[in-house]
Enzyme design. Structure first.
Site, PDB file in Angstrom:
ATOM      1  N   VAL A 156       3.575  -7.297   3.933  1.00  0.00           N
ATOM      2  CA  VAL A 156       4.898  -7.863   4.138  1.00  0.00           C
ATOM      3  C   VAL A 156       5.248  -7.790   5.619  1.00  0.00           C
ATOM      4  CG1 VAL A 156       7.396  -6.864   4.137  1.00  0.00           C
ATOM      5  CG2 VAL A 156       5.533  -6.373   1.904  1.00  0.00           C
ATOM      6  N   VAL A 215       0.888  -1.237  -0.106  1.00  0.00           N
ATOM      7  CA  VAL A 215      -0.008  -0.051   0.101  1.00  0.00           C
ATOM      8  C   VAL A 215       0.873   1.151  -0.002  1.00  0.00           C
ATOM      9  CG1 VAL A 215      -0.315   0.099   2.508  1.00  0.00           C
ATOM     10  CG2 VAL A 215      -2.141   0.921   0.832  1.00  0.00           C
ATOM     11  N   ASP A 216       1.936   1.333   0.423  1.00  0.00           N
ATOM     12  CA  ASP A 216       3.068   2.354   0.683  1.00  0.00           C
ATOM     13  C   ASP A 216       3.525   2.694  -0.951  1.00  0.00           C
ATOM     14  OD1 ASP A 216       4.656   4.088   1.575  1.00  0.00           O
ATOM     15  OD2 ASP A 216       6.276   2.853   2.545  1.00  0.00           O
TER      16      ASP A 216
HETATM   17  N1  AR6 Z   1      -5.179  -0.251  -1.024  1.00  0.00           N
HETATM   18  C1  AR6 Z   1      -5.415  -1.110   0.090  1.00  0.00           C
HETATM   19  N2  AR6 Z   1      -5.014  -1.789   0.639  1.00  0.00           N
HETATM   20  C2  AR6 Z   1      -3.802  -2.476  -0.110  1.00  0.00           C
HETATM   21  C3  AR6 Z   1      -3.430  -1.853  -1.283  1.00  0.00           C
HETATM   22  C4  AR6 Z   1      -4.101  -0.571  -1.786  1.00  0.00           C
HETATM   23  N3  AR6 Z   1      -3.560   0.166  -2.998  1.00  0.00           N
HETATM   24  N4  AR6 Z   1      -2.042  -2.506  -1.723  1.00  0.00           N
HETATM   25  C5  AR6 Z   1      -2.114  -3.349  -0.742  1.00  0.00           C
HETATM   26  N5  AR6 Z   1      -2.753  -3.387   0.285  1.00  0.00           N
HETATM   27  P1  AR6 Z   1       1.635  -3.891   3.027  1.00  0.00           P
HETATM   28  P2  AR6 Z   1       2.721  -4.041   5.832  1.00  0.00           P
HETATM   29  C6  AR6 Z   1      -3.075  -4.058   1.323  1.00  0.00           C
HETATM   30  O1  AR6 Z   1       2.490  -5.003   2.787  1.00  0.00           O
HETATM   31  O2  AR6 Z   1       2.244  -5.279   6.147  1.00  0.00           O
HETATM   32  C7  AR6 Z   1       5.784  -1.790   2.683  1.00  0.00           C
HETATM   33  O3  AR6 Z   1       6.969  -2.174   1.780  1.00  0.00           O
HETATM   34  C8  AR6 Z   1      -2.305  -5.342   1.642  1.00  0.00           C
HETATM   35  O4  AR6 Z   1      -3.121  -6.234   0.865  1.00  0.00           O
HETATM   36  O5  AR6 Z   1       1.375  -2.814   2.208  1.00  0.00           O
HETATM   37  O6  AR6 Z   1       2.216  -2.997   7.079  1.00  0.00           O
HETATM   38  C9  AR6 Z   1       6.279  -0.573   3.596  1.00  0.00           C
HETATM   39  O7  AR6 Z   1       7.188   0.451   2.994  1.00  0.00           O
HETATM   40  C10 AR6 Z   1      -2.391  -5.893   2.802  1.00  0.00           C
HETATM   41  O8  AR6 Z   1      -3.613  -6.327   3.464  1.00  0.00           O
HETATM   42  O9  AR6 Z   1       1.935  -3.182   4.623  1.00  0.00           O
HETATM   43  C11 AR6 Z   1       6.739  -1.365   4.677  1.00  0.00           C
HETATM   44  O10 AR6 Z   1       8.039  -1.555   4.645  1.00  0.00           O
HETATM   45  C12 AR6 Z   1      -2.135  -4.302   3.709  1.00  0.00           C
HETATM   46  O11 AR6 Z   1      -2.592  -3.509   2.499  1.00  0.00           O
HETATM   47  C13 AR6 Z   1       5.898  -2.630   4.521  1.00  0.00           C
HETATM   48  O12 AR6 Z   1       5.575  -2.760   3.205  1.00  0.00           O
HETATM   49  C14 AR6 Z   1      -0.954  -3.890   4.239  1.00  0.00           C
HETATM   50  O13 AR6 Z   1       0.011  -4.701   3.414  1.00  0.00           O
HETATM   51  C15 AR6 Z   1       4.697  -2.593   5.619  1.00  0.00           C
HETATM   52  O14 AR6 Z   1       4.234  -3.769   5.604  1.00  0.00           O
END
Ligand code: AR6
Length: 178
Positions: A127, A40-41
């Site tokens: 992640v 999402v980031d």
């Molecule tokens: N909209 C809504 N949810 C989303 C989207 C989107 N566009 N894209 C992904 N998700 P993650 P974390 C969901 O990995 O575990 C990054 O590299 C995804 O399916 O984004 O907190 C950062 O820089 C999942 O359910 O975040 C950090 O290094 C949720 O968002 C690290 O990842 C969170 O997945 C943070 O890891």
């Protein structure tokens, strides 16, 4: 179930992309260096444009469980709240408290900037490997408790996958019956 009411605040659930949500504040699941990444980031920085990263560099970082605010660039929001959830390492390293803190600090910061509507992704469940069902319960419990301290119209949980939607629906049902 896709909606719960807590006092004056609506807790809503939608499946989709958080970068297209029209809310006052969007929450980003960032890393402690605020240097961008995948998930999402990555989506938020791509959609929001480079000004967000410039602000993140100025701020310099954010400890796990805390939150910082930038403008939202080209996103359809006024504020972007970057919070850092814990990396899951079995659950006995303070992960539940840190995840709750990430949600609470994000809501407090959004409300302090005048936001009435806030959208959250499912923090730490990509992640960072936090079990999705535990994370959904913690998100709902923390946001429910925080709603008595911050004045908001809507907190929107934006989930990406079908599995996340089912897990959040179940967590909302469980919370409604408490
Ligand atoms: N909209 C809504 N949810 C989303 C989207 C989107 N566009 N894209 C992904 N998700 P993650 P974390 C969901 O990995 O575990 C990054 O590299 C995804 O399916 O984004 O907190 C950062 O820089 C999942 O359910 O975040 C950090 O290094 C949720 O968002 C690290 O990842 C969170 O997945 C943070 O890891």
């Amino acid at each position: 179930m896709t909606e719960l009411r807590v006092g004056n605040t609506r807790l809503t659930l939608v499946q989709g992309d958080i970068t297209v949500q029209h809310v006052d504040a969007i929450v980003n699941a960032a890393n402690a260096a605020l240097q961008g990444g995948g998930g999402v980031d990555g989506a938020i920085h791509r959609a929001g444009g480079p000004d967000i990263m410039a602000e993140c560099r100025q701020i310099g970082g954010c400890p796990t469980g805390q939150a910082v605010r930038t403008t939202a660039g080209r996103l359809p929001a006024h504020h972007l709240i970057h919070t850092v959830g814990p990396v899951w390492s079995g659950g006995s390293a303070g992960e539940p408290d840190l995840l709750a803190s990430a949600y609470r600090r994000s809501l407090q910061l959004a409300a302090a900037h005048g936001a009435r509507t806030v959208a959250f992704p499912s923090i730490s469940t990509g992640v960072y490997g936090y079990p999705k069902d535990l994370a959904a319960d913690a998100a709902l419990e923390t946001v429910t408790a925080a709603c008595s301290q911050v004045d908001l119209d809507e907190v929107r949980f934006v989930v990406f996958g079908d599995d996340d939607l089912a897990i959040y629906r179940q967590a909302m049902r469980a919370r409604a019956s408490k």
